[in-house]
Design a protein around this motif. Structure first.
Motif, PDB file in Angstrom:
ATOM      1  N   GLY A   1       0.784  -1.236   0.000  1.00 46.06           N
ATOM      2  CA  GLY A   1       0.000   0.000   0.000  1.00 46.06           C
ATOM      3  C   GLY A   1       0.813   1.282   0.000  1.00 46.06           C
ATOM      4  N   TYR A   2       2.130   1.190  -0.152  1.00 51.31           N
ATOM      5  CA  TYR A   2       2.960   2.396  -0.249  1.00 51.31           C
ATOM      6  C   TYR A   2       2.855   3.010  -1.647  1.00 51.31           C
ATOM      7  N   ASP A   3       2.809   4.357  -1.730  1.00 55.38           N
ATOM      8  CA  ASP A   3       3.227   5.044  -2.947  1.00 55.38           C
ATOM      9  C   ASP A   3       4.758   5.024  -2.971  1.00 55.38           C
ATOM     10  N   VAL A   4       5.324   5.339  -4.145  1.00 55.00           N
ATOM     11  CA  VAL A   4       6.782   5.389  -4.254  1.00 55.00           C
ATOM     12  C   VAL A   4       7.172   6.701  -4.926  1.00 55.00           C
ATOM     13  N   ALA A   5       8.223   7.355  -4.403  1.00 53.78           N
ATOM     14  CA  ALA A   5       8.703   8.610  -4.996  1.00 53.78           C
ATOM     15  C   ALA A   5      10.195   8.507  -5.264  1.00 53.78           C
ATOM     16  N   SER A   6      10.604   9.012  -6.429  1.00 55.65           N
ATOM     17  CA  SER A   6      11.998   8.899  -6.835  1.00 55.65           C
ATOM     18  C   SER A   6      12.418  10.097  -7.666  1.00 55.65           C
ATOM     19  N   VAL A  32       9.785  12.482  -9.645  1.00 57.69           N
ATOM     20  CA  VAL A  32       9.834  13.942  -9.471  1.00 57.69           C
ATOM     21  C   VAL A  32      10.789  14.604 -10.448  1.00 57.69           C
ATOM     22  N   ARG A  33      11.530  13.817 -11.231  1.00 57.66           N
ATOM     23  CA  ARG A  33      12.401  14.406 -12.246  1.00 57.66           C
ATOM     24  C   ARG A  33      11.598  14.942 -13.430  1.00 57.66           C
ATOM     25  N   GLY A  85      14.343  21.633  -7.840  1.00 54.26           N
ATOM     26  CA  GLY A  85      15.135  20.467  -8.224  1.00 54.26           C
ATOM     27  C   GLY A  85      14.650  19.228  -7.492  1.00 54.26           C
ATOM     28  N   GLN A  86      15.150  18.085  -7.900  1.00 55.50           N
ATOM     29  CA  GLN A  86      14.631  16.802  -7.417  1.00 55.50           C
ATOM     30  C   GLN A  86      14.778  16.645  -5.900  1.00 55.50           C
ATOM     31  N   THR A  87      15.959  16.966  -5.375  1.00 55.20           N
ATOM     32  CA  THR A  87      16.164  16.773  -3.938  1.00 55.20           C
ATOM     33  C   THR A  87      15.228  17.669  -3.132  1.00 55.20           C
ATOM     34  N   GLY A  88      15.137  18.917  -3.539  1.00 55.67           N
ATOM     35  CA  GLY A  88      14.249  19.846  -2.847  1.00 55.67           C
ATOM     36  C   GLY A  88      12.797  19.383  -2.891  1.00 55.67           C
ATOM     37  N   ILE A  89      12.390  18.856  -4.045  1.00 53.97           N
ATOM     38  CA  ILE A  89      11.006  18.383  -4.178  1.00 53.97           C
ATOM     39  C   ILE A  89      10.754  17.220  -3.222  1.00 53.97           C
ATOM     40  N   LEU A  90      11.708  16.294  -3.121  1.00 53.78           N
ATOM     41  CA  LEU A  90      11.521  15.159  -2.209  1.00 53.78           C
ATOM     42  C   LEU A  90      11.566  15.613  -0.756  1.00 53.78           C
ATOM     43  N   ILE A  91      12.374  16.639  -0.458  1.00 52.62           N
ATOM     44  CA  ILE A  91      12.446  17.136   0.923  1.00 52.62           C
ATOM     45  C   ILE A  91      11.096  17.708   1.354  1.00 52.62           C
ATOM     46  N   ASP A  97      14.724  21.895 -14.470  1.00 53.25           N
ATOM     47  CA  ASP A  97      15.627  21.522 -15.564  1.00 53.25           C
ATOM     48  C   ASP A  97      14.962  20.578 -16.560  1.00 53.25           C
ATOM     49  N   ALA A  98      13.784  20.050 -16.218  1.00 59.90           N
ATOM     50  CA  ALA A  98      13.075  19.143 -17.125  1.00 59.90           C
ATOM     51  C   ALA A  98      11.870  19.807 -17.789  1.00 59.90           C
ATOM     52  N   VAL A  99      11.690  21.098 -17.552  1.00 60.09           N
ATOM     53  CA  VAL A  99      10.548  21.810 -18.141  1.00 60.09           C
ATOM     54  C   VAL A  99      10.916  22.254 -19.566  1.00 60.09           C
ATOM     55  N   ILE A 100       9.920  22.272 -20.453  1.00 59.31           N
ATOM     56  CA  ILE A 100      10.131  22.714 -21.838  1.00 59.31           C
ATOM     57  C   ILE A 100      10.445  24.216 -21.859  1.00 59.31           C
ATOM     58  N   ALA A 101      11.410  24.589 -22.702  1.00 53.84           N
ATOM     59  CA  ALA A 101      11.977  25.945 -22.721  1.00 53.84           C
ATOM     60  C   ALA A 101      10.933  27.058 -22.598  1.00 53.84           C
TER      61      ALA A 101
END
Lengths: 333, 333
Positions: free
Chosen positions: A90-95, A121-122, A176-182, A190-194
């Motif tokens: 029953g866990y969600d998973v985040a990466s 989250v990337r 960024g990814q780390t901040g989002i997970l925090i 950095d993954a958004v379209i220009a």
């Protein structure tokens, strides 16, 4: 948003550095995680209780967060066994890994069968608007670095933590990814379209109370030719009221670009101010955040004093000495 | 690369402006198109022979290029009939519309059955690298605007055409949909993922002969908060040797941003030079390209002279008077 609380997955981390995402969560949002899950041979320990999936579940954990990075960012067969088991329970998973959870068939099918969510989250999960440049209420602070990876995220997190401690209204806004997970939310810029970068930053930092501060996580550097466009979009989408210059004094060249020298703090100041005034004519540079990790105590003190005298700006290493001085400097903004 | 020659599809264009992509192809690369295909009620005419699909095919046409935009950029049922018929006859199809050819089931299945290619030039077809910032051989020129849509593409096309006329080595490097359809290749920069923008520009303008000029199509403006990050990536990925400032003298505010004033050419010059020197310390501003379309002849002359005197830079409207002056100014670069 990612459901909390977390169980932090450290896997078979070969060393402590491999678990830096988990360490960031533990350092900056410790209450969000009930414990850590380590596999046989794991060489990292972020100082949270070791829990099994069952034990953490019993303590209310809702999301298994991948707090570790393999070389190459891939998801090993040994990890997959544990992750599938978590999904079944029953866990969600985040990466934040480069290799996406959703692209692993076993994980995707387990999530579908069990009705759980895989958070990569990337990758952006929102169709961001094009920036409209309208002035928003509330106040915003942005750290701008002489280079990449000089402590911009830590600066923002430390200033937010200091404001929280003082009972001020404040939010850290991860890009960024780390901040989002925090924090459980944010924009993976950095993954958004220009065309939508600046709009994504506007989306991330909406209208707020007049005395509320957003601490927007910086990315890249105006002087780093690989990523300067992302930094530019942060400045113009974020329309900061306050800018903190971020610096690492022992760097000899721009990260990954051996032919590119590190700019002086004066050069960075002179470049960023006219750029930032386009979006917010009242913007001020309010301080300097120096990452002195590579220096001994006395050398760090001397370095901070030299920069403070030279620049005429409050200067501190927020990780070493806290961010009080940087927050004090926002009093009149 | 898109196969040539083209047949230009003008559809049922309600007015001439709707066919501006076809007009751009006709203006700048007339030999690439054997003719135009107009449906009943079409109000546009780019001055090429009217041909049926059969007639154009007999003259060697390989790709049907959608040279017209509907309001909203969609692909109507009436268009689809013609496009499917073209695919059945062996045409590839190329489009820069927001609505993608590949997302229309009839078109996708017709292309699959007939082994033809659908080119949606709005979407990148290459996994671009992260920029490495290495100095490349050959020379590069980039137009930088006080605002969006001030004539940067026309400036680059006109300078390339002038160099071709003089027998110089020169290539126009498109970064937008129209430019890509005009030349048959390029990078749709506004659709590239943030981290890869500068790398896409490096990819677009590789090492070349020492006396070869790339004319890189500009995008956005450093002063346009919605798109400034894209402009930044063009400067740092393009590492231009020469910058031409582009300006529209009757604009009263930034396009789509009523609260944002147009910068002076002096302000733009002072902002862009230190930014561009990061990637190329030898960069020079070599001229000013003014879009005087809204001015009568005498007013245009006066405007150009005033700017030339004020800025001390060769100043011209390349559409009105040709780009010879701007090309002359590159002689010593």
């Amino acid at each position: 948003m990612i459901q909390t609380p977390y169980l932090l997955f450290l896997g078979d981390a070969p060393d402590h550095l491999a678990a830096k995402v988990a360490q960031g969560i533990k350092d900056w949002n410790p209450d969000v995680a009930v414990g850590q899950l380590r596999m046989d041979g794991c060489q990292a320990d972020v100082g949270l209780p070791d829990l099994t999936l069952e034990e953490a579940k019993a303590q209310g954990a809702k999301t298994l967060v991948i707090g570790v990075a393999n070389r190459g960012g891939y998801i090993s067969a040994a990890w997959k066994e544990v992750i599938v088991e978590a999904i079944r329970m029953g866990y969600d998973v985040a990466s934040g890994l480069h290799n996406l959870l959703r692209e692993e068939k076993e994980l995707q099918s387990a999530a579908r069968v069990n009705g759980r969510t895989l958070h990569d989250v990337r990758i952006p999960s929102v169709a961001y608007p094009i920036a409209n440049g309208k002035k928003r209420s509330g106040k915003r602070c942005l750290a701008i670095g002489t280079d990449c990876s000089v402590g911009k995220m830590y600066t923002g997190l430390a200033m937010d933590a200091e404001m929280q401690k003082r009972g001020m209204k404040s939010t850290f806004r991860p890009t960024g990814q780390t901040g989002i997970l925090i924090t459980g939310g944010g924009v993976p810029l950095d993954a958004v379209i220009a065309d939508f970068m600046a709009g994504a930053v506007e989306y991330l930092t909406p209208d707020n109370d007049p005395d509320h501060w957003d601490h927007i996580e910086g990315q890249g550097s105006l002087y780093h030719v690989s990523y300067s466009g992302v930094t530019m979009a942060l400045i113009h989408g974020g329309q900061p009221d306050a800018i903190v210059l971020a610096h690492e004094p022992t760097r000899t060249h721009m990260r990954g670009l051996p032919d590119y020298p590190i700019p002086s703090l004066e050069d960075l100041r002179d470049m960023v101010l006219p750029i930032a005034r386009i979006a917010n004519p009242r913007v001020q540079i309010t301080g300097v955040s120096v990452n002195t990790k590579a220096l001994a105590d006395a050398d760090a003190e001397a370095c901070l004093k030299e920069i403070e005298d030279r620049m005429g700006l409050p200067t501190v290493d927020p990780y070493r000495h806290g961010a009080a001085k940087l927050v004090d400097a926002l009093a009149d903004i």
